[in-house]
Design a protein around this motif. Structure first.
Motif, short mmCIF file in Angstrom:
data_model
loop_
_atom_site.label_atom_id
_atom_site.label_comp_id
_atom_site.label_asym_id
_atom_site.label_seq_id
_atom_site.Cartn_x
_atom_site.Cartn_y
_atom_site.Cartn_z
N SER A 74 -6.80 -6.22 -62.12
CA SER A 74 -8.15 -5.80 -61.70
C SER A 74 -8.36 -4.33 -62.07
O SER A 74 -7.56 -3.47 -61.71
N ARG A 75 -9.43 -4.08 -62.79
CA ARG A 75 -9.68 -2.71 -63.27
C ARG A 75 -11.14 -2.30 -63.02
O ARG A 75 -12.04 -3.14 -63.04
N ASN A 76 -11.34 -0.98 -62.83
CA ASN A 76 -12.69 -0.41 -62.80
C ASN A 76 -13.14 -0.16 -64.23
O ASN A 76 -12.33 0.21 -65.09
N PHE A 77 -14.42 -0.31 -64.46
CA PHE A 77 -14.94 0.00 -65.80
C PHE A 77 -15.10 1.51 -65.96
O PHE A 77 -14.69 2.08 -66.96
N PHE A 78 -15.68 2.14 -64.93
CA PHE A 78 -15.80 3.60 -64.92
C PHE A 78 -14.68 4.19 -64.08
O PHE A 78 -14.14 3.54 -63.18
N ASP A 79 -14.33 5.44 -64.38
CA ASP A 79 -13.37 6.16 -63.56
C ASP A 79 -14.00 6.35 -62.18
O ASP A 79 -15.01 7.04 -62.04
N ASN A 83 -18.53 -1.01 -61.26
CA ASN A 83 -17.12 -1.16 -60.88
C ASN A 83 -16.92 -2.30 -59.87
O ASN A 83 -15.93 -3.03 -59.93
N GLU A 84 -17.85 -2.41 -58.95
CA GLU A 84 -17.75 -3.44 -57.91
C GLU A 84 -17.69 -4.84 -58.52
O GLU A 84 -16.91 -5.69 -58.09
N ILE A 85 -18.50 -5.08 -59.54
CA ILE A 85 -18.50 -6.38 -60.21
C ILE A 85 -17.31 -6.49 -61.16
O ILE A 85 -16.63 -7.52 -61.21
N HIS A 86 -17.05 -5.41 -61.90
CA HIS A 86 -16.00 -5.44 -62.92
C HIS A 86 -14.62 -5.69 -62.32
O HIS A 86 -13.77 -6.37 -62.94
N ARG A 87 -14.37 -5.18 -61.13
CA ARG A 87 -13.06 -5.36 -60.49
C ARG A 87 -12.77 -6.84 -60.17
O ARG A 87 -11.60 -7.23 -60.02
N ASN A 88 -13.82 -7.62 -60.06
CA ASN A 88 -13.64 -9.04 -59.74
C ASN A 88 -13.45 -9.92 -60.97
O ASN A 88 -13.37 -11.14 -60.86
#
Length: 452
Positions: free
Chosen positions: A313-318, A299-304
């Motif tokens: 900006s989204r999280n991959f996992f809930d 999530n930390e990487i995906h949000r960027n």
């Protein structure tokens, strides 16, 4: 004349009692837990007119041919054996739920998941790759949930089995207490209750299968039992052991009426408490740590990054699902795979830097100073490794236990050939004593005839 009659009388009594004991040994040759017995005898006599006159034989007691120290050692070895066997059973169950025959284990699911990001980084606009990534991600979250569910089930089984073991423990303690009373009554009357002593040995063996304990025989013949320094059985009563279970903290506490807690570290119950409170709980914690690290780092990487639809900006996992039982994809990913962020720059559909960064997590030391895949391999291999070590120890301990049992059997077991030989010996002794009495009777009749 009187001495002859007393001698023959004692000989008849001794031979009859010896024959009775030997017969009982033969009849119980195949009775589990029976200890062979021997009649103890000593010569009887008296001092008269400066000389010693023999008055036959005196029965001094009935001895159980059993080595009590051997029993203590066997109980100690059995406590260790049952503890290791109890652990081995649970580790075998854990191994079955984390390591599959198909090879589709947690480490492979994580690897497939990260490989999907690596493939997506090369062609971020390929919808088939995005769909494949979603599929592999769902397979991974399902794997986490399935393992967690099975581990929790094993934990529940260990807890329930422990509770049943406590019920059995109380039953055995009650039986030993009853036997103590029978043995004390026999000792007080000067007549050893050998049948109750044999039954108590058997119950002590049953107890050693359940818990680790120290025992001591009192002057009255009763046995006292202590666990971790706390008396759970004395000559007065058998203390009832109760359980206090905290399913949240995974605590399994054993307590007696006085409020004192007992720490069982051996036997089957000790293994059940150990596995429920520590081993299974530790494994579940490691699984949760792996799941939460995966969610956090991805999530930390995906949000960027940016997907194909917009610059949101989204999280991959809930982010709310940070345990193995709760991990799941962000619903936005499942609804539209185009929301997967592969690009580091908005509106650059061919940019796969974010996807590559997520794939690179496989090489980073992010879980307790280890790589995620290495951590997962260690996690799923732990039950098998511990099971292998336990089986080696069980084999060695079984050899020691069998040696002690053989030694005890040589001393306490019934040898039919030996008993039959003794039976003939006692029959002859009886016949000999009868002839002495007959000779004494003839002498007495002759003397009476002369007097008349």
């Amino acid at each position: 004349m009187r001495s002859l009659l007393e001698i023959s009388k004692s000989g008849l009594k001794s031979a009859e009692r010896s024959l009775s004991v030997t017969s009982n040994n033969i009849i119980n040759a195949n009775t589990p837990g029976y200890t062979r017995q021997r009649l103890e005898k000593s010569p009887n006599g008296m001092q008269m007119s400066g000389s010693h006159i023999g008055l036959g034989v005196e029965i001094t007691g009935l001895t159980r041919m059993r080595n009590q120290m051997n029993d203590v050692l066997m109980n100690q070895k059995q406590q260790d054996m049952s503890f290791m066997q109890g652990q081995a059973r649970v580790f075998e169950q854990l191994e079955a739920v984390v390591a599959t025959d198909s090879g589709n284990d947690l480490d492979l699911s994580i690897s497939k998941f990260l490989d999907s990001f690596s493939e997506l980084s090369s062609n971020p606009q390929d919808m088939s790759l995005r769909n494949s990534l979603i599929s592999n991600a769902q397979e991974l979250t399902g794997k986490f949930q399935d393992i967690d569910r099975n581990i929790e089930r094993i934990s529940e089984l260990s807890r329930d089995s422990g509770m049943k073991s406590v019920e059995k423990l109380n039953s055995i303690l009650s039986e030993i207490h009853s036997l103590n009373k029978a043995i004390e009554q026999g000792e007080a009357a000067g007549k050893s209750d050998n049948a109750s002593l044999d039954m108590r040995v058997a119950r002590m063996e049953d107890l050693s299968n359940l818990i680790d304990f120290d025992s001591q025989v009192t002057e009255t013949g009763a046995v006292e039992i202590r666990v971790s320094g706390v008396t759970i059985l004395d000559s007065d009563k058998a203390h009832t052991v109760t359980t206090e279970i905290d399913d949240i903290r995974k605590e399994f506490t054993l307590r007696i009426e006085s409020g004192k807690t007992i720490d069982v570290t051996g036997g089957r119950l000790g293994a059940e408490v150990e596995m429920y409170s520590k081993q299974i709980s530790e494994m579940n914690s490691k699984l949760d740590l792996l799941a939460s690290t995966l969610v956090e780092k991805v999530n930390e990487i995906h949000r960027n990054g940016y997907g194909l639809n917009d610059d949101t900006s989204r999280n991959f996992f809930d982010p709310a699902g940070t345990t193995a039982s709760e991990i799941q994809l962000n619903s936005a990913m499942k609804m539209d795979p185009r929301n997967i962020a592969a690009s580091s720059v908005d509106a650059e559909a061919g940019n796969g830097i974010i996807a590559a960064d997520i794939a690179e997590l496989r090489n980073e030391l992010v879980v307790g100073g280890r790589k995620m895949i290495d951590f997962s391999i260690e996690l799923i291999s732990t039950p098998g490794t511990k099971l292998q070590n336990l089986n080696s120890q069980i084999e060695a301990r079984d050899s020691e236990l069998n040696m002690l049992k053989t030694q005890q059997e040589r001393e306490a077991g019934v040898n039919i050939d030996e008993e039959l030989s003794l039976m003939i010996q006692y029959q002859n002794a009886y016949q000999g004593a009868a002839k002495v009495m007959s000779a004494a009777q003839n002498m007495y009749d002759t003397l009476i005839g002369i007097v008349r």
